[in-house]
Design a protein around this motif. Structure first.
Motif, mmCIF file in Angstrom:
data_model
loop_
_atom_site.group_PDB
_atom_site.id
_atom_site.type_symbol
_atom_site.label_atom_id
_atom_site.label_comp_id
_atom_site.label_asym_id
_atom_site.label_seq_id
_atom_site.Cartn_x
_atom_site.Cartn_y
_atom_site.Cartn_z
ATOM 1 N N ASN A 51 -24.996 22.737 -0.753
ATOM 2 C CA ASN A 51 -24.111 22.072 -1.703
ATOM 3 C C ASN A 51 -23.878 20.639 -1.234
ATOM 4 O OD1 ASN A 51 -23.701 24.393 -3.326
ATOM 5 N ND2 ASN A 51 -22.322 25.193 -1.764
ATOM 6 N N PRO A 52 -23.389 19.770 -2.088
ATOM 7 C CA PRO A 52 -23.127 18.390 -1.664
ATOM 8 C C PRO A 52 -22.144 18.331 -0.489
ATOM 9 C CG PRO A 52 -22.980 18.576 -4.044
ATOM 10 C CD PRO A 52 -23.096 19.975 -3.501
ATOM 11 N N ASP A 53 -22.402 17.401 0.416
ATOM 12 C CA ASP A 53 -21.502 17.191 1.546
ATOM 13 C C ASP A 53 -20.199 16.591 1.051
ATOM 14 O OD1 ASP A 53 -23.656 17.986 3.065
ATOM 15 O OD2 ASP A 53 -24.239 15.944 3.592
ATOM 16 N N SER A 54 -19.132 16.853 1.785
ATOM 17 C CA SER A 54 -17.827 16.316 1.433
ATOM 18 C C SER A 54 -17.221 15.664 2.674
ATOM 19 C CB SER A 54 -16.919 17.444 0.937
ATOM 20 O OG SER A 54 -15.616 16.958 0.723
ATOM 21 N N PHE A 55 -16.863 14.386 2.564
ATOM 22 C CA PHE A 55 -16.259 13.646 3.663
ATOM 23 C C PHE A 55 -14.904 13.135 3.188
ATOM 24 C CE2 PHE A 55 -20.863 13.106 3.866
ATOM 25 C CZ PHE A 55 -21.124 13.684 5.089
ATOM 26 N N THR A 56 -13.849 13.668 3.749
ATOM 27 C CA THR A 56 -12.499 13.247 3.399
ATOM 28 C C THR A 56 -11.784 12.746 4.647
ATOM 29 O OG1 THR A 56 -11.585 15.464 3.687
ATOM 30 C CG2 THR A 56 -12.374 14.888 1.484
ATOM 31 N N PHE A 57 -10.676 12.052 4.442
ATOM 32 C CA PHE A 57 -9.919 11.546 5.580
ATOM 33 C C PHE A 57 -8.466 11.364 5.189
ATOM 34 C CE2 PHE A 57 -11.446 7.878 3.264
ATOM 35 C CZ PHE A 57 -10.322 7.084 3.163
ATOM 36 N N SER A 58 -7.648 11.247 6.203
ATOM 37 C CA SER A 58 -6.250 10.896 6.056
ATOM 38 C C SER A 58 -5.967 9.834 7.115
ATOM 39 C CB SER A 58 -5.370 12.127 6.262
ATOM 40 O OG SER A 58 -4.013 11.772 6.210
ATOM 41 N N LEU A 59 -5.348 8.739 6.716
ATOM 42 C CA LEU A 59 -5.015 7.693 7.680
ATOM 43 C C LEU A 59 -3.573 7.262 7.481
ATOM 44 C CD1 LEU A 59 -5.003 4.570 6.295
ATOM 45 C CD2 LEU A 59 -7.422 5.077 6.160
ATOM 46 N N LYS A 104 -17.968 3.044 1.985
ATOM 47 C CA LYS A 104 -17.763 3.377 0.573
ATOM 48 C C LYS A 104 -16.589 4.341 0.403
ATOM 49 C CE LYS A 104 -22.514 2.505 -0.727
ATOM 50 N NZ LYS A 104 -23.710 2.998 -1.402
ATOM 51 N N CYS A 105 -15.484 4.046 1.091
ATOM 52 C CA CYS A 105 -14.285 4.884 1.031
ATOM 53 C C CYS A 105 -13.423 4.512 -0.172
ATOM 54 C CB CYS A 105 -13.448 4.712 2.299
ATOM 55 S SG CYS A 105 -14.290 5.180 3.809
ATOM 56 N N VAL A 106 -12.760 5.509 -0.738
ATOM 57 C CA VAL A 106 -11.833 5.310 -1.847
ATOM 58 C C VAL A 106 -10.582 6.131 -1.559
ATOM 59 C CG1 VAL A 106 -11.456 5.609 -4.320
ATOM 60 C CG2 VAL A 106 -13.716 4.975 -3.497
ATOM 61 N N ILE A 107 -9.420 5.544 -1.769
ATOM 62 C CA ILE A 107 -8.156 6.251 -1.563
ATOM 63 C C ILE A 107 -7.864 7.106 -2.788
ATOM 64 C CG2 ILE A 107 -5.656 5.973 -1.291
ATOM 65 C CD1 ILE A 107 -6.287 3.424 0.323
ATOM 66 N N THR A 108 -7.510 8.367 -2.539
ATOM 67 C CA THR A 108 -7.219 9.297 -3.635
ATOM 68 C C THR A 108 -5.735 9.629 -3.756
ATOM 69 O OG1 THR A 108 -7.702 11.173 -2.195
ATOM 70 C CG2 THR A 108 -9.509 10.332 -3.549
ATOM 71 N N SER A 109 -4.957 9.427 -2.688
ATOM 72 C CA SER A 109 -3.519 9.659 -2.772
ATOM 73 C C SER A 109 -2.793 8.883 -1.678
ATOM 74 C CB SER A 109 -3.182 11.155 -2.663
ATOM 75 O OG SER A 109 -3.466 11.635 -1.370
ATOM 76 N N ALA A 110 -1.532 8.590 -1.942
ATOM 77 C CA ALA A 110 -0.703 7.853 -0.989
ATOM 78 C C ALA A 110 0.636 8.546 -0.861
ATOM 79 C CB ALA A 110 -0.508 6.417 -1.451
ATOM 80 N N SER A 111 1.189 8.533 0.352
ATOM 81 C CA SER A 111 2.467 9.175 0.598
ATOM 82 C C SER A 111 3.280 8.346 1.595
ATOM 83 C CB SER A 111 2.238 10.592 1.146
ATOM 84 O OG SER A 111 3.466 11.188 1.467
ATOM 85 N N ALA A 120 9.515 1.778 12.427
ATOM 86 C CA ALA A 120 8.991 1.370 11.118
ATOM 87 C C ALA A 120 8.589 2.591 10.302
ATOM 88 C CB ALA A 120 7.775 0.472 11.318
ATOM 89 N N PRO A 121 8.768 2.536 8.984
ATOM 90 C CA PRO A 121 8.285 3.639 8.149
ATOM 91 C C PRO A 121 6.756 3.689 8.189
ATOM 92 C CG PRO A 121 9.138 1.855 6.798
ATOM 93 C CD PRO A 121 9.414 1.488 8.208
ATOM 94 N N VAL A 122 6.213 4.847 7.870
ATOM 95 C CA VAL A 122 4.770 5.064 7.927
ATOM 96 C C VAL A 122 4.286 5.465 6.543
ATOM 97 C CG1 VAL A 122 2.966 6.529 8.910
ATOM 98 C CG2 VAL A 122 4.844 5.744 10.347
ATOM 99 N N ALA A 123 3.152 4.924 6.149
ATOM 100 C CA ALA A 123 2.525 5.317 4.889
ATOM 101 C C ALA A 123 1.229 6.052 5.215
ATOM 102 C CB ALA A 123 2.248 4.099 4.023
ATOM 103 N N THR A 124 1.035 7.206 4.599
ATOM 104 C CA THR A 124 -0.167 8.006 4.815
ATOM 105 C C THR A 124 -1.016 7.968 3.548
ATOM 106 O OG1 THR A 124 1.011 9.439 6.345
ATOM 107 C CG2 THR A 124 -1.031 10.301 5.418
ATOM 108 N N PHE A 125 -2.307 7.718 3.733
ATOM 109 C CA PHE A 125 -3.251 7.633 2.627
ATOM 110 C C PHE A 125 -4.362 8.651 2.851
ATOM 111 C CE2 PHE A 125 -1.206 3.566 3.015
ATOM 112 C CZ PHE A 125 -0.932 3.208 1.700
#
Length: 146
Positions: A51-59, A104-111, A120-125
């Motif tokens: 199946n297609p590979d899937s590469f996700t991340f959280s930063l 070729k990364c794209v952000i899909t959600s932000a928190s 300092a506050p932290v933002a997770t993407f």
């Protein structure tokens, strides 16, 4: 032993490695290389379907100095970026990978986190990477001076 003070991961937009968007405080990649095993009446594991590979991340980045706002803007516009490795001049190499590994990364959600009295506050993407390069396959990392 590695000190982790001479290298940083950073967000790079439009290949502008000389001016990274922001350093990354924490980074959690996930690689899913899915396959489905094919069985038959006579034997097991006679083949597979890849199946297609899937590469996700959280930063995570500190929500100060405009970094979180710039990443939110990238998310809203659907702008692609790279996760780059920056090494201080004269460093001995503290990372397993020596080049940009996620492109070729794209952000899909932000928190974003709540503001606190101290720190300092932290933002997770969270996001996906449409291309993963390993060492010789990717863009060479730039250096910086301390």
């Amino acid at each position: 032993m590695s000190s982790w003070t001479n290298t940083r991961l950073a967000v790079v937009v439009d290949g502008q490695t000389g001016t990274p968007l922001t350093p990354i405080d924490s980074f959690s990649p996930t690689f899913s290389l899915n396959t489905e095993v094919i069985h038959s009446i006579e034997a097991t594991h006679v083949g597979l379907i890849a199946n297609p590979d899937s590469f996700t991340f959280s930063l995570s980045v500190k929500a100060i100095g405009g970094a979180a706002a710039q990443l939110t803007s990238l998310a809203l516009k659907g702008t692609e970026f790279s996760i780059g490795l920056y090494e201080q001049s004269g460093s001995t190499g503290e990372w397993d990978f020596s080049n940009i590994v996620l492109t070729k990364c794209v952000i899909t959600s932000a928190s974003p986190s709540n503001a606190t009295v101290s720190g300092a506050p932290v933002a997770t993407f969270s996001g996906i990477s449409r291309h993963v390069g390993i060492d010789n396959d990717a863009v060479q990392r730039p250096t910086f001076t301390a």
